[in-house]
Design an enzyme around this catalytic site. Structure first.
Site, PDB file in Angstrom:
ATOM      1  N   GLU A  61       0.906  -1.052  -0.044  1.00 11.88           N
ATOM      2  CA  GLU A  61       0.042  -0.036  -0.102  1.00 11.88           C
ATOM      3  C   GLU A  61       0.769   1.218  -0.117  1.00 11.88           C
ATOM      4  O   GLU A  61       1.673   1.526   1.106  1.00 11.88           O
ATOM      5  CB  GLU A  61      -0.809   0.002   1.239  1.00 11.88           C
ATOM      6  CG  GLU A  61      -1.833   1.136   1.299  1.00 11.88           C
ATOM      7  CD  GLU A  61      -2.610   1.484   2.348  1.00 11.88           C
ATOM      8  OE1 GLU A  61      -3.457   2.252   2.631  1.00 11.88           O
ATOM      9  OE2 GLU A  61      -2.537   0.759   3.367  1.00 11.88           O
ATOM     10  N   ASP A 121      -2.488  12.304  -2.178  1.00 14.09           N
ATOM     11  CA  ASP A 121      -2.615  13.749  -2.308  1.00 14.09           C
ATOM     12  C   ASP A 121      -2.760  13.974  -3.885  1.00 14.09           C
ATOM     13  O   ASP A 121      -1.893  13.581  -4.669  1.00 14.09           O
ATOM     14  CB  ASP A 121      -1.290  14.432  -1.939  1.00 14.09           C
ATOM     15  CG  ASP A 121      -1.154  15.809  -1.893  1.00 14.09           C
ATOM     16  OD1 ASP A 121      -1.906  16.575  -2.750  1.00 14.09           O
ATOM     17  OD2 ASP A 121      -0.380  16.671  -1.201  1.00 14.09           O
ATOM     18  N   ASP A 181       5.054   4.951   3.515  1.00 15.71           N
ATOM     19  CA  ASP A 181       4.730   6.316   3.935  1.00 15.71           C
ATOM     20  C   ASP A 181       5.960   7.022   4.315  1.00 15.71           C
ATOM     21  O   ASP A 181       6.916   6.167   4.886  1.00 15.71           O
ATOM     22  CB  ASP A 181       3.679   6.587   4.878  1.00 15.71           C
ATOM     23  CG  ASP A 181       2.705   7.937   4.450  1.00 15.71           C
ATOM     24  OD1 ASP A 181       3.313   8.991   4.528  1.00 15.71           O
ATOM     25  OD2 ASP A 181       1.628   7.942   4.095  1.00 15.71           O
ATOM     26  N   ASP A 202     -10.962  10.205  -4.163  1.00 22.84           N
ATOM     27  CA  ASP A 202     -12.475  10.987  -4.259  1.00 22.84           C
ATOM     28  C   ASP A 202     -12.282  12.234  -5.303  1.00 22.84           C
ATOM     29  O   ASP A 202     -13.201  12.840  -5.481  1.00 22.84           O
ATOM     30  CB  ASP A 202     -12.668  11.717  -2.926  1.00 22.84           C
ATOM     31  CG  ASP A 202     -11.644  12.858  -2.455  1.00 22.84           C
ATOM     32  OD1 ASP A 202     -10.426  12.544  -2.382  1.00 22.84           O
ATOM     33  OD2 ASP A 202     -11.906  13.992  -2.388  1.00 22.84           O
TER      34      ASP A 202
END
Length: 217
Positions: free
Chosen positions: A47, A121, A72, A157
């Site tokens: 991920e 982002d 991350d 989104d």
């Protein structure tokens, strides 16, 4: 009482679940994840931009016979994910603290079986296109780490980012491309495993639609 950043970073530095610069395993892990870290030959799912690791943790619970790595650069987010994994007794989870563009330093070609890109982002400024985690240079990098026929998933989104990504994939004639501009009214829901990230829940509460796509290398 909220833990300070220094306390969180200290925990990360001492955690076997988080690999980061300064730990010997960080420099030695490339090509050795199966046997040096997980101690098995189960498939490895990545991920990228994992944040708190909502998908990493969720999938690890669903699929105990697979291994999951969240990547991350934000230490405080990985602190949260690693704490959850530890509290839940998960042994098929790891977190890698690194910039996404540097992950070829920690993975050998073909070492990864599947990749999830979850709510990155959107980088809306035109000059930031190359920094988008679904830009051509990133897609090339992901594909270099995967075996032929492996899946790449993407959830967002953001309409502009989704259309941008679709355009790139269609130009590349991506194999087995499936997509929806409104995941929860489509027949692709089952592909996302019923897992929702913290950001996704927030976006849904705001009335936004979730976009999803997948394709194979």
């Amino acid at each position: 009482m909220a833990r300070s950043k220094l306390a969180k970073f200290k925990e990360i530095a001492e955690s076997a679940l988080v690999l980061e610069t300064g730990k010997p395993i960080f420099e030695e892990i490339k090509g050795n994840w199966h046997f040096h870290y997980f101690k098995n030959n189960h498939p490895i799912i990545l991920e990228v931009g994992c944040g708190k690791g909502d998908y990493t943790i969720g999938m690890a619970n669903l699929f105990p016979n697979k291994n999951f790595i969240g990547v991350d650069i934000k230490g405080s987010r990985l602190w949260k994910g690693s704490r959850l994994a530890q509290e839940q007794g998960l042994t098929n989870v790891a977190f890698l603290r690194n910039f996404i563009e540097q992950i070829p330093d920690q993975f050998a070609p073909g070492e990864i079986s599947e990749i999830w890109i979850t709510f990155p982002d959107p980088r809306p400024k035109k000059g930031d296109e190359k920094k988008r985690l679904t830009s051509a240079r990133y897609l090339n990098m992901y594909e270099s780490l995967l075996n032929p026929g492996s899946l790449i998933h993407f959830k967002t989104d953001d309409l502009d980012l989704f259309e941008y990504t679709l355009e790139i994939l269609q130009m590349r004639e991506a194999k087995n491309l499936k997509f929806s501009f409104d995941l929860y009214t489509s027949d692709l829901q089952h592909h996302t495993l019923g897992i929702q990230t913290t950001y996704e829940k927030r976006f849904l509460a705001e009335g936004k639609t979730i976009k999803y796509l997948q394709y194979t290398t």
